[in-house]
Write a protein that holds these residues in place. Structure first.
Motif, PDB file in Angstrom:
ATOM      1  N   ASP A   1       4.898  -3.655   0.558  1.00 36.96           N
ATOM      2  CA  ASP A   1       4.036  -2.726  -0.331  1.00 36.96           C
ATOM      3  C   ASP A   1       5.035  -2.051  -0.999  1.00 36.96           C
TER       4      ASP A   1
ATOM      5  N   VAL B   1      -5.535  -4.416   5.485  1.00 36.57           N
ATOM      6  CA  VAL B   1      -4.514  -5.358   4.876  1.00 36.57           C
ATOM      7  C   VAL B   1      -3.037  -4.554   4.586  1.00 36.57           C
TER       8      VAL B   1
ATOM      9  N   SER C   1      -1.098  -4.991   1.868  1.00 37.81           N
ATOM     10  CA  SER C   1      -0.712  -4.452   0.441  1.00 37.81           C
ATOM     11  C   SER C   1      -1.792  -5.100  -0.402  1.00 37.81           C
ATOM     12  N   GLU C   2      -2.277  -4.730  -1.564  1.00 40.16           N
ATOM     13  CA  GLU C   2      -3.123  -5.484  -2.222  1.00 40.16           C
ATOM     14  C   GLU C   2      -2.323  -6.323  -3.156  1.00 40.16           C
ATOM     15  N   ARG C   3      -1.303  -6.530  -3.449  1.00 45.23           N
ATOM     16  CA  ARG C   3      -0.389  -7.307  -3.974  1.00 45.23           C
ATOM     17  C   ARG C   3       0.463  -8.073  -3.030  1.00 45.23           C
ATOM     18  N   SER C   4      -0.026  -8.141  -1.859  1.00 42.92           N
ATOM     19  CA  SER C   4       0.722  -9.197  -1.066  1.00 42.92           C
ATOM     20  C   SER C   4       0.234 -10.658  -0.821  1.00 42.92           C
TER      21      SER C   4
ATOM     22  N   TYR D   1      -2.651 -10.899   1.303  1.00 45.17           N
ATOM     23  CA  TYR D   1      -3.920 -10.200   0.905  1.00 45.17           C
ATOM     24  C   TYR D   1      -4.558 -11.222  -0.193  1.00 45.17           C
TER      25      TYR D   1
ATOM     26  N   ARG E   1      -8.142 -13.243  -0.012  1.00 46.62           N
ATOM     27  CA  ARG E   1      -9.251 -13.193  -0.830  1.00 46.62           C
ATOM     28  C   ARG E   1      -9.645 -14.534  -1.328  1.00 46.62           C
TER      29      ARG E   1
ATOM     30  N   THR F   1     -15.019  -3.856   2.925  1.00 44.12           N
ATOM     31  CA  THR F   1     -14.062  -2.695   2.617  1.00 44.12           C
ATOM     32  C   THR F   1     -12.761  -2.918   2.975  1.00 44.12           C
ATOM     33  N   ILE F   2     -11.936  -2.809   2.163  1.00 42.61           N
ATOM     34  CA  ILE F   2     -10.460  -3.033   2.409  1.00 42.61           C
ATOM     35  C   ILE F   2      -9.618  -1.789   2.517  1.00 42.61           C
TER      36      ILE F   2
ATOM     37  N   ILE G   1      -5.712  -0.215   2.904  1.00 42.93           N
ATOM     38  CA  ILE G   1      -4.199  -0.619   2.883  1.00 42.93           C
ATOM     39  C   ILE G   1      -3.540   0.091   4.112  1.00 42.93           C
TER      40      ILE G   1
ATOM     41  N   LEU H   1      -7.892 -12.962 -10.099  1.00 46.13           N
ATOM     42  CA  LEU H   1      -7.198 -12.055  -8.916  1.00 46.13           C
ATOM     43  C   LEU H   1      -5.799 -11.488  -9.323  1.00 46.13           C
TER      44      LEU H   1
END
Length: 279
Positions: free
Chosen positions: A37, A105, A107-110, A113, A117, A129-130, A132, A268
């Motif tokens: 992250d 999760v 990281s939102e940019r992993s 993840y 998605r 509901t996510i 980090i 995404l």
């Protein structure tokens, strides 16, 4: 030269030789150890390191400044992220049970993840509901009931049973069955202003040295292994350091392109020139 990668066994194994001055003509490395992250974020900043290990999912945001190196990263088969819950055996096949639940999760940019998605759009089809969390905090949070489920990576594949957790889905298995391609997880990137051919050669030489002299890196790997046992660290390295680490090759690039193409179609990630990923 400044570099940032995780303290996980695969990264320390790969870069041990370079970090310790064992690669002829390679510059000295100033290493920062950080979770994915953090490195995903640093790669978007003008002051970011010269080289980083980031998620393949984060590439669309950084390609103006950084180039993807064709080695040193993490791809493979049988090594994808897992969705874990407290539930019993019956819940493992019931993806719909995640609807309306809180999911942790890393990281939102992993890549984990992003795979989640893509999988959830196909299997769950409802909002969740996510939250980090650093990846090492996710399994305790599931165990303690602070979240309903969690997305885990790396050595959690080998240790989640110790937390009394159950696997609801293996996203790597889903990806491989759906695409026939390996799972693209972590990428090595370098600033475009640097000599990319040399960086590639030095990274590949470090990988080859690690394979040729596995005992030499053991103390370095274990000193950063976040309390993992030597056996789990060994399993981690064997799973994540493979032929794709030395060379992405056609199927490696195909996996990355497929992941980002699918993700951009669903909105995404930003759409990019996928052909530009190749050297």
């Amino acid at each position: 030269m400044k570099i940032a990668f995780s303290p996980c066994p695969n990264d320390t194994f790969i870069f041990h030789a370079w970090v310790h001055g064992l690669i002829p003509d390679a510059p000295a490395l100033d290493v920062t150890y950080a979770d994915i992250d953090m490195t995903n974020t640093w790669a978007t900043q003008s002051s970011g390191p010269d080289m980083l290990k980031i998620s393949y999912a984060a590439l669309p945001w950084v390609l103006n400044e950084y180039a993807l190196l064709p080695c040193g990263g993490a791809l493979g088969r049988g090594c994808g992220p897992l969705v874990l819950t407290q539930g019993g055996t019956a819940s493992r096949a019931d993806a719909a049970s995640l609807a309306g639940k809180t999911i942790a999760v890393p990281s939102e940019r992993s890549t984990a993840y992003l795979l989640f998605r893509l999988w959830a759009a196909q299997q769950v089809r409802k909002e969740m509901t996510i939250v980090i969390m650093p990846f090492h905090e996710i399994m305790p949070a599931i165990r303690d009931g602070r979240v309903d489920a969690g997305l885990v990576i790396h050595e959690a594949r080998f240790t989640y049973h110790g937390y009394g957790l159950h696997m609801l889905a293996d996203l790597g298995q889903w990806w491989e069955e759906d695409t026939g391609l390996p799972i693209p997880l972590g990428a090595i990137i370098a600033r475009r202003s640097l000599p990319l051919d040399k960086l590639t050669a030095w990274t590949r030489a470090s990988v080859q040295y690690a394979w040729a002299h596995p005992e030499e890196s053991r103390s370095y790997v274990m000193s950063h292994a976040q309390e993992l046992s030597p056996e789990v660290a060994r399993q981690h390295i064997e799973l994540y350091v493979n032929d794709y680490t030395a060379n992405l090759g056609e199927s490696g690039y195909g996996a990355v392109i497929s992941l980002l193409d699918r993700a951009s179609e669903q909105g995404l990630v930003p759409r990019i020139d996928l052909a530009a990923l190749r050297p």
